[in-house]
Design a protein around this motif. Structure first.
Motif, PDB file in Angstrom:
ATOM      1  N   SER A 199     -30.085  32.049 -28.485  1.00 27.82           N
ATOM      2  CA  SER A 199     -30.000  30.393 -29.522  1.00 27.82           C
ATOM      3  C   SER A 199     -28.661  30.646 -29.744  1.00 27.82           C
ATOM      4  O   SER A 199     -28.436  29.350 -30.330  1.00 27.82           O
ATOM      5  CB  SER A 199     -30.939  31.269 -30.742  1.00 27.82           C
ATOM      6  OG  SER A 199     -32.220  31.529 -30.281  1.00 27.82           O
ATOM      7  N   GLN A 233     -37.044  26.298 -29.358  1.00 25.71           N
ATOM      8  CA  GLN A 233     -36.737  25.514 -30.552  1.00 25.71           C
ATOM      9  C   GLN A 233     -35.507  25.727 -31.155  1.00 25.71           C
ATOM     10  O   GLN A 233     -34.779  24.286 -31.536  1.00 25.71           O
ATOM     11  CB  GLN A 233     -38.379  26.531 -31.636  1.00 25.71           C
ATOM     12  CG  GLN A 233     -37.637  25.806 -33.246  1.00 25.71           C
ATOM     13  CD  GLN A 233     -38.211  26.251 -33.997  1.00 25.71           C
ATOM     14  OE1 GLN A 233     -38.888  27.574 -34.106  1.00 25.71           O
ATOM     15  NE2 GLN A 233     -38.667  25.535 -35.411  1.00 25.71           N
ATOM     16  N   HIS A 234     -35.127  26.800 -31.051  1.00 28.42           N
ATOM     17  CA  HIS A 234     -33.709  26.562 -31.506  1.00 28.42           C
ATOM     18  C   HIS A 234     -32.644  25.916 -30.445  1.00 28.42           C
ATOM     19  O   HIS A 234     -31.861  24.859 -30.529  1.00 28.42           O
ATOM     20  CB  HIS A 234     -32.264  27.834 -31.246  1.00 28.42           C
ATOM     21  CG  HIS A 234     -33.079  28.855 -33.067  1.00 28.42           C
ATOM     22  ND1 HIS A 234     -32.572  28.187 -33.869  1.00 28.42           N
ATOM     23  CD2 HIS A 234     -33.687  29.429 -32.910  1.00 28.42           C
ATOM     24  CE1 HIS A 234     -33.239  28.674 -34.413  1.00 28.42           C
ATOM     25  NE2 HIS A 234     -33.729  30.159 -33.974  1.00 28.42           N
ATOM     26  N   LYS A 255     -39.176  31.094 -30.193  1.00 28.97           N
ATOM     27  CA  LYS A 255     -38.246  30.614 -30.902  1.00 28.97           C
ATOM     28  C   LYS A 255     -36.967  30.242 -30.307  1.00 28.97           C
ATOM     29  O   LYS A 255     -36.230  29.522 -31.150  1.00 28.97           O
ATOM     30  CB  LYS A 255     -37.560  32.199 -32.221  1.00 28.97           C
ATOM     31  CG  LYS A 255     -37.396  31.890 -32.841  1.00 28.97           C
ATOM     32  CD  LYS A 255     -37.683  32.644 -34.226  1.00 28.97           C
ATOM     33  CE  LYS A 255     -37.328  32.346 -35.252  1.00 28.97           C
ATOM     34  NZ  LYS A 255     -37.812  31.611 -36.315  1.00 28.97           N
ATOM     35  N   ASP A 278     -39.891  33.134 -24.733  1.00 25.55           N
ATOM     36  CA  ASP A 278     -39.312  33.591 -26.252  1.00 25.55           C
ATOM     37  C   ASP A 278     -39.400  31.474 -27.140  1.00 25.55           C
ATOM     38  O   ASP A 278     -39.074  31.175 -26.796  1.00 25.55           O
ATOM     39  CB  ASP A 278     -38.052  33.888 -26.560  1.00 25.55           C
ATOM     40  CG  ASP A 278     -38.723  34.772 -27.804  1.00 25.55           C
ATOM     41  OD1 ASP A 278     -39.970  34.779 -28.586  1.00 25.55           O
ATOM     42  OD2 ASP A 278     -37.702  34.987 -28.640  1.00 25.55           O
TER      43      ASP A 278
END
Length: 110
Positions: free
Chosen positions: A8, A37-38, A34, A32
């Protein structure tokens, strides 16, 4: 250190060495949500100066093209100073985006 945090943060830090490419690779490689999203946020933040740069090139080219084929002896104020103002605005946008990406990368690593 967790690999997801590292990926990320690397997506954000890639503005320094591989903008637009690394966030796309990270987005499609990782599973993943998350990290995805990053990667998406960093890709969008890398895309903003790129789009503005394309607009800047179009404006500069059109102003130079219109000055060269103009029937007037004196170019207008916008033809001469407009591109310079847009270059300054591009530099401001790029610096803000660069600082934002570095801050977000450091936040992810914490």
């Amino acid at each position: 250190m967790d690999n997801n945090k590292l990926l990320s943060a690397l997506s954000y830090f890639s503005v320094l060495f591989a903008p637009l490419i690394l966030p796309i690779i990270v987005f499609f490689i990782t599973h993943d949500t998350k990290v995805k999203q990053h990667a998406k946020r960093s890709f969008i933040s890398h895309l903003i100066p790129f789009i503005f740069m394309i607009i800047l090139f179009i404006v500069i080219y059109s102003s130079v093209f219109s000055m060269s084929y103009s029937s007037f002896n004196q170019p207008s104020f916008f033809m001469t100073s407009g591109p310079l103002l847009l270059v300054f605005l591009y530099l401001v946008i790029y610096i803000i985006t660069l600082i934002w990406n570095i801050i977000q990368g450091v936040k992810v690593l914490r």
